[in-house]
Design an enzyme around this catalytic site. Structure first.
Site, short mmCIF file in Angstrom:
data_model
loop_
_atom_site.label_atom_id
_atom_site.label_comp_id
_atom_site.label_asym_id
_atom_site.label_seq_id
_atom_site.Cartn_x
_atom_site.Cartn_y
_atom_site.Cartn_z
N GLY A 73 0.78 -1.18 0.10
CA GLY A 73 0.07 -0.05 0.20
C GLY A 73 0.83 1.14 -0.13
CB THR A 74 3.72 2.32 1.86
OG1 THR A 74 3.13 2.04 3.18
CG2 THR A 74 4.63 3.61 2.19
CG ASN A 153 -6.34 3.69 7.85
OD1 ASN A 153 -6.66 4.56 7.07
ND2 ASN A 153 -5.06 3.96 8.80
CB SER A 201 -1.99 -3.37 1.29
OG SER A 201 -1.10 -4.06 2.27
CB THR A 239 14.52 -8.79 -9.70
OG1 THR A 239 15.88 -8.55 -10.41
CG2 THR A 239 14.28 -10.52 -10.11
CB CYS A 328 -1.14 2.93 14.28
SG CYS A 328 -1.25 4.13 13.00
#
Ligand SMILES: Cc1ncc(COP(=O)(O)O)c(C=O)c1O
Length: 394
Positions: A73-74, A153, A201, A239, A328
């Site tokens: 996700g990031t 979230n 993600s 890769t 968090c």
């Protein structure tokens, strides 16, 4: 630990054994580099392209090459924001992000703001939803990109993404959505929503950590974020993580296969948790309770007079994993920017607790959590000299 009640599925999930099994051959006998021309490489390339097709199908993409594999996700959020804003060498323009995005959007937005772009934030209302009218008022003639998440979230509210994307398109801007908490859990279809880009993600959906994808509608130009060997059609060099791509595709497919059963099951468990907390913890409230459309698995409570981190640690001692939403990512004790964005006062934002349910969650887990939460809150409140003042102000 002998008894763990895991109520933090929005933070991460265990990798499904079926996913692990699908990945295993690609660590050992099918280990080829997908760019190599000999048989071992072609085998890896065909597994990679098969995974891409499966991901594209699962998110409703018209073409397989619209799915770019990333590390999660990031990376997808960073790549979308910076890559779409700066496509074609652009170095100025106006962007809009919602003020309660994940930091994986807010941080690159801030970076772009220091590198030639102008950035506006559109706030959600107290119902935890970004309203299309509010986005429309923030749009400008030079707005090039809008990013509003599909599901939040911390508080679990769902945004009217199709309408928001239309507002952006009507003014000639691209629209990106962060679907890290939603794809697989609730219906999500890039064509139906009309988005230009979307982030996914793997580890939020029982896939491996460090996997995910970025959806990029065909024809949408993105400056590559990682440059090198030109993999992923020059959009993401490095890769290829074939095992990860296979794991992510398998995880997403399993989520879709189980969605029709899991959605009502988790919704019922979530509502049971809400009813029990509201009935047994005086003054507790559900943040953004008014929102109609919400994720089945996330609920965020404010418990006045009890500190979020203290509740978390006491519950941890009883074998229960929850989150506060505030600390968090960074270990800081700053109140959650999400709760502040929906108008929650700072003092109350400090008393927040998020539970997020998943495949392993049972009614016994919820009951165990509530039975432990009630005395924890009583104890913390009894030690809080400001408790009477706090509740008197409610
Ligand atoms: C909405 C949202 N976006 C992005 C991310 C980051 O995803 P990842 O952990 O895969 O980098 C998260 C994870 O917490 C999230 O909840």
């Amino acid at each position: 630990m002998d008894h763990t009640v895991y109520l933090d599925h929005a933070a991460t999930t265990p990798t499904d054994p079926r996913v692990v099994e699908a990945m295993l051959p690609f660590f050992t006998e099918r280990f080829g580099n997908a760019n190599s021309l000999y048989a071992l490489g072609r085998d890896a390339a065909s597994a990679l392209e098969d995974a891409r097709e499966r991901v594209a199908r699962a998110i409703g993409a018209a073409r397989a090459d619209e799915a770019v594999f990333t590390s999660g996700g990031t990376e997808s959020d960073n790549a979308a924001l910076i890559g779409l804003a700066t496509a074609g060498g652009r170095n100025r323009g106006h962007l809009i992000v919602s003020s309660f995005e994940h930091h994986a959007i807010l941080a690159p937005a801030e970076w772009l703001g220091k590198h030639g772009f102008q950035v506006s934030e559109v706030a959600p209302r107290t119902d935890g939803v970004v309203h299309p009218e509010d986005l429309a008022s923030a749009m400008r003639d030079d707005t090039v990109l809008v990013s509003v998440m599909h599901g939040n979230n911390e508080i679990g509210t769902l945004m009217p993404v199709a309408e928001l994307a239309k507002v952006a398109h009507d003014r000639g801007a691209l629209f990106h959505t962060d679907a890290a908490q939603t794809a697989g859990k609730v219906p999500f279809d890039v064509e139906a929503l009309g988005v230009d880009a979307a982030s996914f993600s793997g580890h939020k959906i029982y896939g491996p950590k460090g996997t995910g994808a970025l959806y990029l509608r065909r024809g949408v130009r993105m400056a590559p974020y990682l440059m090198g060997g030109g993999q992923e059609s020059k959009r993401r060099s490095g890769t290829s993580n074939v095992a990860g791509a296979v794991g992510f595709a398998t995880a997403l497919e399993l989520m879709l296969a189980e969605q029709a059963d899991e959605m009502p099951r988790l919704t019922a468990l979530r509502d049971h948790a809400i009813d029990a907390v509201l009935a047994r913890v005086p003054y507790a409230r559900v943040n953004a309770a008014e929102a109609r459309d919400r994720l089945p698995h996330i609920v965020n409570f404010t418990i006045p007079g009890a500190e979020g981190e203290a509740m978390l640690l006491h519950l941890d001692a009883a074998g229960i994993a929850v989150s506060t939403g505030s600390a968090c990512s960074s270990g800081s004790l700053k109140p959650s920017h999400v709760l502040l964005a929906i108008g929650c006062p700072v003092e109350l934002a400090h008393g927040s607790l998020r539970i997020s349910l998943g495949r392993s969650t049972t009614q016994d887990d919820i009951d165990y959590f509530i039975d432990r939460l009630v005395p924890v809150v009583e104890r913390l409140r009894s030690m809080n000299p400001l408790y009477d003042k706090t509740v008197a102000a409610l």
